[in-house]
Scaffold this active site. Sequence first.
Site: not given
Length: 366
Positions: A45, A222, A338, A336, A289, A220, A251, A291-292, A247
Amino acid sequence: MYGILVLEDGTIIRGEGFGAETEVLGELVFNTSMTGYVEILTDPSYKGQIITMTYPLEGNYGVEKEWFESDGIKAEGFVVKDITGKELDEFLKEYNIPGISGVDTRYITRKIRSKGVIRSLLKTSTNPITKDEETELLKKVVDYPDISEIDLVPEVSTKETVIYNAEDEKTRCVLIDCGVKQSIVDCLVERGCSVVKVPYNSKKEEIISYNPDFVLVSNGPGDPENMSETVETVKNLIGMLPVTGICLGHQIITIALGGKTYKLKFGHRGGNQPVKDVESGKVYITSQNHGFATDDKIVPAGSELMHMNLNDDTVEGIRKLESSDLKNTVWSVQYHPEAGPGPHDARFLFDEMVELGIKFKAEKAN
Protein backbone atom coordinates in the site's frame (compact mmCIF):
# COMPACT_ATOMS: atom_id res chain seq x y z
CA MET A 1 26.55 9.90 2.87
CA TYR A 2 24.63 13.11 2.19
CA GLY A 3 20.85 13.19 2.14
CA ILE A 4 18.36 15.80 0.97
CA LEU A 5 14.56 15.95 1.04
CA VAL A 6 12.99 18.45 -1.36
CA LEU A 7 9.31 19.37 -0.93
CA GLU A 8 7.03 20.79 -3.61
CA ASP A 9 6.64 24.08 -1.69
CA GLY A 10 10.39 24.69 -1.96
CA THR A 11 11.32 23.48 1.52
CA ILE A 12 14.79 21.88 1.58
CA ILE A 13 15.68 19.49 4.40
CA ARG A 14 19.22 18.16 4.66
CA GLY A 15 20.38 15.20 6.70
CA GLU A 16 22.48 12.09 6.61
CA GLY A 17 21.74 9.62 3.86
CA PHE A 18 21.55 5.87 4.41
CA GLY A 19 20.43 2.88 2.41
CA ALA A 20 20.99 3.06 -1.34
CA GLU A 21 22.68 5.95 -3.13
CA THR A 22 19.86 7.02 -5.42
CA GLU A 23 17.05 9.51 -6.03
CA VAL A 24 13.29 8.91 -5.75
CA LEU A 25 10.06 10.86 -6.09
CA GLY A 26 6.90 10.18 -4.13
CA GLU A 27 4.11 11.44 -1.93
CA LEU A 28 5.49 12.32 1.51
CA VAL A 29 3.36 10.85 4.33
CA PHE A 30 3.81 10.14 8.03
CA ASN A 31 3.24 7.00 10.10
CA THR A 32 2.72 7.11 13.88
CA SER A 33 3.59 3.47 14.65
CA MET A 34 6.19 2.93 17.38
CA THR A 35 7.27 -0.44 15.95
CA GLY A 36 6.89 -2.39 12.73
CA TYR A 37 9.22 -0.61 10.33
CA VAL A 38 9.85 -3.84 8.40
CA GLU A 39 6.14 -4.53 7.90
CA ILE A 40 5.55 -0.89 6.98
CA LEU A 41 8.34 -0.74 4.39
CA THR A 42 7.21 -4.01 2.77
CA ASP A 43 3.49 -3.11 2.72
CA PRO A 44 2.45 -2.76 -0.97
CA SER A 45 0.00 0.00 0.00
CA TYR A 46 3.03 2.32 0.39
CA LYS A 47 3.96 2.08 -3.29
CA GLY A 48 4.51 5.62 -4.55
CA GLN A 49 5.09 7.07 -1.08
CA ILE A 50 8.03 8.31 0.99
CA ILE A 51 7.40 7.45 4.65
CA THR A 52 8.26 9.69 7.59
CA MET A 53 8.23 7.86 10.93
CA THR A 54 7.09 9.96 13.89
CA TYR A 55 8.72 7.61 16.40
CA PRO A 56 12.30 8.94 16.74
CA LEU A 57 14.37 5.73 16.64
CA GLU A 58 14.23 3.11 13.88
CA GLY A 59 16.25 -0.03 13.27
CA ASN A 60 16.77 -0.99 16.91
CA TYR A 61 15.54 -4.59 16.63
CA GLY A 62 16.90 -5.61 13.25
CA VAL A 63 15.25 -7.07 10.17
CA GLU A 64 13.75 -10.55 9.79
CA LYS A 65 12.27 -11.99 6.59
CA GLU A 66 9.35 -13.51 8.51
CA TRP A 67 8.10 -9.96 9.15
CA PHE A 68 7.84 -9.13 5.42
CA GLU A 69 4.37 -8.23 4.11
CA SER A 70 5.48 -8.82 0.50
CA ASP A 71 8.56 -9.92 -1.43
CA GLY A 72 10.51 -6.76 -0.58
CA ILE A 73 10.37 -3.04 0.15
CA LYS A 74 7.52 -1.29 -1.68
CA ALA A 75 7.84 2.23 -0.20
CA GLU A 76 9.86 4.69 -2.28
CA GLY A 77 11.94 6.13 0.58
CA PHE A 78 12.31 6.34 4.36
CA VAL A 79 12.65 9.43 6.59
CA VAL A 80 13.66 9.03 10.26
CA LYS A 81 14.99 11.05 13.17
CA ASP A 82 17.64 8.50 14.14
CA ILE A 83 18.72 5.09 12.87
CA THR A 84 20.56 2.49 14.91
CA GLY A 85 22.37 -0.66 13.86
CA LYS A 86 23.43 -1.74 10.38
CA GLU A 87 20.57 -4.05 9.42
CA LEU A 88 18.04 -1.39 8.40
CA ASP A 89 20.69 0.41 6.34
CA GLU A 90 21.63 -2.84 4.59
CA PHE A 91 17.95 -3.72 4.12
CA LEU A 92 17.31 -0.51 2.19
CA LYS A 93 20.49 -0.99 0.15
CA GLU A 94 19.36 -4.50 -0.85
CA TYR A 95 16.19 -3.10 -2.43
CA ASN A 96 17.79 0.11 -3.79
CA ILE A 97 15.77 2.36 -1.48
CA PRO A 98 17.17 5.63 -0.06
CA GLY A 99 16.74 6.87 3.50
CA ILE A 100 17.52 10.08 5.34
CA SER A 101 18.17 10.48 9.08
CA GLY A 102 19.12 13.28 11.43
CA VAL A 103 16.15 15.40 10.36
CA ASP A 104 13.36 17.01 12.38
CA THR A 105 10.55 14.53 11.81
CA ARG A 106 8.24 16.51 14.11
CA TYR A 107 8.59 19.50 11.81
CA ILE A 108 7.87 17.34 8.75
CA THR A 109 4.85 15.75 10.42
CA ARG A 110 3.39 19.09 11.47
CA LYS A 111 3.88 20.39 7.94
CA ILE A 112 2.02 17.41 6.44
CA ARG A 113 -0.69 17.71 9.09
CA SER A 114 -1.30 21.38 8.30
CA LYS A 115 -0.78 21.42 4.52
CA GLY A 116 -1.61 17.83 3.57
CA VAL A 117 0.51 15.15 1.93
CA ILE A 118 3.32 16.63 -0.16
CA ARG A 119 5.01 15.66 -3.41
CA SER A 120 8.68 15.21 -2.56
CA LEU A 121 12.07 14.04 -3.75
CA LEU A 122 14.59 12.15 -1.62
CA LYS A 123 18.18 11.99 -2.83
CA THR A 124 21.22 10.37 -1.24
CA SER A 125 24.75 10.87 -2.51
CA THR A 126 28.34 10.31 -1.49
CA ASN A 127 29.06 13.76 -2.95
CA PRO A 128 27.81 17.05 -1.46
CA ILE A 129 24.54 18.23 -3.02
CA THR A 130 24.99 21.80 -4.27
CA LYS A 131 22.57 24.74 -4.29
CA ASP A 132 22.38 24.52 -8.09
CA GLU A 133 21.31 20.90 -7.77
CA GLU A 134 18.57 21.94 -5.34
CA THR A 135 16.95 24.02 -8.09
CA GLU A 136 16.98 21.09 -10.51
CA LEU A 137 15.62 18.72 -7.89
CA LEU A 138 12.76 21.10 -7.04
CA LYS A 139 11.79 21.28 -10.72
CA LYS A 140 11.51 17.47 -10.77
CA VAL A 141 9.20 17.58 -7.76
CA VAL A 142 6.95 20.25 -9.28
CA ASP A 143 6.68 18.22 -12.50
CA TYR A 144 5.83 15.01 -10.61
CA PRO A 145 2.13 14.04 -10.86
CA ASP A 146 -0.23 13.69 -7.91
CA ILE A 147 -0.48 10.10 -6.68
CA SER A 148 -4.12 9.99 -7.79
CA GLU A 149 -2.90 10.32 -11.38
CA ILE A 150 -0.59 7.29 -11.12
CA ASP A 151 -1.87 3.74 -11.65
CA LEU A 152 0.03 1.93 -8.89
CA VAL A 153 -1.90 -1.31 -8.38
CA PRO A 154 -0.54 -3.06 -11.52
CA GLU A 155 2.95 -2.65 -10.04
CA VAL A 156 2.14 -4.60 -6.87
CA SER A 157 -0.62 -7.04 -7.84
CA THR A 158 0.23 -10.65 -8.57
CA LYS A 159 0.76 -11.40 -12.26
CA GLU A 160 -0.60 -14.95 -11.99
CA THR A 161 -2.91 -16.95 -9.77
CA VAL A 162 -1.37 -18.23 -6.53
CA ILE A 163 -3.12 -20.78 -4.29
CA TYR A 164 -2.55 -21.06 -0.53
CA ASN A 165 -4.08 -24.30 0.68
CA ALA A 166 -5.28 -24.52 4.28
CA GLU A 167 -4.19 -27.71 6.03
CA ASP A 168 -7.74 -28.54 7.07
CA GLU A 169 -9.85 -26.65 4.54
CA LYS A 170 -13.20 -25.46 5.87
CA THR A 171 -13.90 -22.91 3.16
CA ARG A 172 -12.32 -21.26 0.12
CA CYS A 173 -11.86 -17.60 -0.73
CA VAL A 174 -10.82 -15.84 -3.92
CA LEU A 175 -8.69 -12.85 -2.98
CA ILE A 176 -8.56 -10.08 -5.57
CA ASP A 177 -5.00 -8.85 -5.15
CA CYS A 178 -4.66 -5.08 -5.36
CA GLY A 179 -1.44 -5.23 -3.31
CA VAL A 180 -2.32 -7.61 -0.51
CA LYS A 181 -0.31 -7.89 2.70
CA GLN A 182 0.91 -11.40 3.46
CA SER A 183 -0.55 -11.29 6.96
CA ILE A 184 -4.07 -11.05 5.48
CA VAL A 185 -3.48 -14.31 3.64
CA ASP A 186 -1.97 -15.86 6.78
CA CYS A 187 -4.96 -14.84 8.93
CA LEU A 188 -7.30 -16.65 6.55
CA VAL A 189 -5.21 -19.79 6.01
CA GLU A 190 -4.60 -20.35 9.73
CA ARG A 191 -8.38 -20.33 10.22
CA GLY A 192 -8.90 -23.11 7.69
CA CYS A 193 -9.65 -20.95 4.67
CA SER A 194 -7.79 -21.77 1.46
CA VAL A 195 -6.97 -18.63 -0.52
CA VAL A 196 -6.87 -18.29 -4.30
CA LYS A 197 -5.01 -15.04 -5.01
CA VAL A 198 -5.82 -13.59 -8.44
CA PRO A 199 -4.68 -10.44 -10.29
CA TYR A 200 -6.57 -7.20 -9.73
CA ASN A 201 -7.99 -7.24 -13.28
CA SER A 202 -9.40 -10.79 -13.14
CA LYS A 203 -12.89 -11.15 -14.59
CA LYS A 204 -15.99 -12.56 -12.91
CA GLU A 205 -15.88 -15.78 -14.94
CA GLU A 206 -12.34 -16.63 -13.85
CA ILE A 207 -13.11 -15.89 -10.20
CA ILE A 208 -16.26 -18.04 -10.22
CA SER A 209 -14.34 -20.90 -11.89
CA TYR A 210 -12.44 -21.45 -8.62
CA ASN A 211 -15.76 -22.16 -6.85
CA PRO A 212 -15.11 -19.77 -3.95
CA ASP A 213 -17.37 -19.45 -0.93
CA PHE A 214 -16.64 -15.73 -0.69
CA VAL A 215 -14.51 -13.02 -2.28
CA LEU A 216 -12.14 -10.66 -0.48
CA VAL A 217 -10.93 -7.49 -2.24
CA SER A 218 -7.55 -6.59 -0.77
CA ASN A 219 -5.71 -3.47 0.31
CA GLY A 220 -3.41 -1.67 -2.09
CA PRO A 221 -1.95 1.71 -3.13
CA GLY A 222 -3.39 4.71 -4.90
CA ASP A 223 -6.76 6.17 -5.81
CA PRO A 224 -9.76 3.79 -5.96
CA GLU A 225 -11.18 5.84 -8.83
CA ASN A 226 -8.41 4.34 -11.00
CA MET A 227 -9.70 0.82 -10.34
CA SER A 228 -12.50 0.70 -12.93
CA GLU A 229 -11.78 -2.90 -14.01
CA THR A 230 -11.87 -4.18 -10.44
CA VAL A 231 -14.97 -2.12 -9.63
CA GLU A 232 -16.79 -3.63 -12.61
CA THR A 233 -15.82 -7.16 -11.56
CA VAL A 234 -17.02 -6.54 -8.01
CA LYS A 235 -20.32 -5.16 -9.34
CA ASN A 236 -20.80 -8.37 -11.30
CA LEU A 237 -19.95 -10.57 -8.30
CA ILE A 238 -22.31 -8.87 -5.84
CA GLY A 239 -25.42 -11.01 -5.54
CA MET A 240 -23.63 -14.16 -6.70
CA LEU A 241 -21.70 -14.85 -3.48
CA PRO A 242 -20.57 -12.98 -0.34
CA VAL A 243 -18.12 -10.13 -1.02
CA THR A 244 -15.84 -8.50 1.59
CA GLY A 245 -13.07 -5.92 1.42
CA ILE A 246 -10.19 -4.36 3.34
CA CYS A 247 -8.77 -0.83 2.89
CA LEU A 248 -8.57 -0.15 -0.88
CA GLY A 249 -10.91 -3.12 -1.25
CA HIS A 250 -13.39 -1.29 0.98
CA GLN A 251 -13.18 1.77 -1.26
CA ILE A 252 -13.65 -0.35 -4.40
CA ILE A 253 -16.76 -1.94 -2.87
CA THR A 254 -18.04 1.54 -1.95
CA ILE A 255 -17.82 2.60 -5.61
CA ALA A 256 -19.26 -0.70 -6.85
CA LEU A 257 -22.31 -0.16 -4.64
CA GLY A 258 -22.80 3.36 -5.98
CA GLY A 259 -20.97 5.39 -3.33
CA LYS A 260 -18.17 7.94 -3.61
CA THR A 261 -14.64 8.26 -2.24
CA TYR A 262 -12.39 11.27 -1.67
CA LYS A 263 -8.78 12.02 -0.77
CA LEU A 264 -8.02 12.75 2.89
CA LYS A 265 -5.80 15.71 3.77
CA PHE A 266 -3.05 13.59 5.31
CA GLY A 267 -4.58 10.13 5.70
CA HIS A 268 -4.51 7.62 8.53
CA ARG A 269 -1.22 5.76 8.91
CA GLY A 270 -0.35 4.10 12.20
CA GLY A 271 -1.38 1.54 14.78
CA ASN A 272 -3.44 3.68 17.13
CA GLN A 273 -6.66 4.63 15.32
CA PRO A 274 -9.86 4.25 17.41
CA VAL A 275 -12.81 2.78 15.51
CA LYS A 276 -16.36 2.53 16.86
CA ASP A 277 -18.81 -0.22 15.95
CA VAL A 278 -21.94 1.84 15.32
CA GLU A 279 -24.34 -0.96 16.30
CA SER A 280 -22.69 -2.27 19.49
CA GLY A 281 -20.87 0.87 20.61
CA LYS A 282 -17.65 -1.11 21.08
CA VAL A 283 -14.38 0.65 20.29
CA TYR A 284 -11.38 -1.07 18.68
CA ILE A 285 -7.85 0.28 18.38
CA THR A 286 -6.84 -0.44 14.81
CA SER A 287 -3.94 -0.36 12.39
CA GLN A 288 -4.54 1.86 9.36
CA ASN A 289 -2.82 2.93 6.17
CA HIS A 290 -4.94 4.87 3.71
CA GLY A 291 -5.10 8.25 2.04
CA PHE A 292 -8.63 7.95 0.62
CA ALA A 293 -11.98 7.35 2.33
CA THR A 294 -15.66 6.67 1.72
CA ASP A 295 -17.73 9.85 1.51
CA ASP A 296 -20.12 9.67 4.47
CA LYS A 297 -22.54 12.00 2.67
CA ILE A 298 -22.93 9.50 -0.18
CA VAL A 299 -23.05 6.12 1.57
CA PRO A 300 -24.25 3.68 -1.11
CA ALA A 301 -28.02 3.25 -1.37
CA GLY A 302 -29.15 0.04 0.31
CA SER A 303 -26.09 0.12 2.57
CA GLU A 304 -25.40 1.36 6.07
CA LEU A 305 -22.51 2.67 8.12
CA MET A 306 -20.92 -0.14 10.12
CA HIS A 307 -17.84 1.47 11.73
CA MET A 308 -16.61 5.04 12.17
CA ASN A 309 -13.31 6.68 13.15
CA LEU A 310 -13.48 8.45 16.50
CA ASN A 311 -10.68 10.89 15.63
CA ASP A 312 -12.33 12.51 12.60
CA ASP A 313 -15.70 10.72 12.12
CA THR A 314 -14.66 9.24 8.77
CA VAL A 315 -16.23 6.02 7.51
CA GLU A 316 -14.38 2.88 8.62
CA GLY A 317 -16.82 0.21 7.48
CA ILE A 318 -20.02 -0.30 5.50
CA ARG A 319 -22.34 -3.20 4.83
CA LYS A 320 -25.17 -3.90 2.47
CA LEU A 321 -28.42 -3.99 4.42
CA GLU A 322 -29.10 -7.42 5.90
CA SER A 323 -30.49 -10.06 3.59
CA SER A 324 -31.67 -13.54 4.48
CA ASP A 325 -29.88 -14.73 1.35
CA LEU A 326 -26.15 -15.19 2.07
CA LYS A 327 -25.15 -14.61 -1.55
CA ASN A 328 -26.20 -10.96 -1.16
CA THR A 329 -23.88 -10.36 1.82
CA VAL A 330 -21.47 -7.46 1.30
CA TRP A 331 -19.35 -5.75 3.95
CA SER A 332 -15.99 -4.04 4.09
CA VAL A 333 -13.68 -2.19 6.48
CA GLN A 334 -11.29 0.68 5.87
CA TYR A 335 -8.80 -0.35 8.54
CA HIS A 336 -6.50 -3.39 8.71
CA PRO A 337 -7.88 -6.12 11.00
CA GLU A 338 -4.75 -8.22 10.43
CA ALA A 339 -2.63 -5.35 11.85
CA GLY A 340 0.93 -6.16 10.72
CA PRO A 341 2.05 -4.09 12.61
CA GLY A 342 -0.41 -2.99 15.26
CA PRO A 343 -3.09 -4.16 17.69
CA HIS A 344 -5.12 -7.32 17.10
CA ASP A 345 -8.45 -5.94 18.38
CA ALA A 346 -10.21 -6.54 15.06
CA ARG A 347 -8.82 -9.92 14.01
CA PHE A 348 -12.19 -11.44 14.88
CA LEU A 349 -13.32 -10.13 11.48
CA PHE A 350 -11.37 -12.96 9.86
CA ASP A 351 -13.36 -15.39 12.00
CA GLU A 352 -16.51 -13.76 10.64
CA MET A 353 -15.25 -14.05 7.05
CA VAL A 354 -14.47 -17.73 7.48
CA GLU A 355 -17.81 -18.40 9.20
CA LEU A 356 -19.57 -16.61 6.34
CA GLY A 357 -17.74 -18.81 3.84
CA ILE A 358 -18.61 -21.99 5.72
CA LYS A 359 -22.30 -21.05 5.82
CA PHE A 360 -22.41 -20.18 2.13
CA LYS A 361 -20.60 -23.40 1.25
CA ALA A 362 -23.29 -25.36 3.12
CA GLU A 363 -26.03 -23.34 1.43
CA LYS A 364 -24.57 -24.12 -2.01
CA ALA A 365 -24.45 -27.82 -1.15
CA ASN A 366 -28.17 -27.79 -0.44
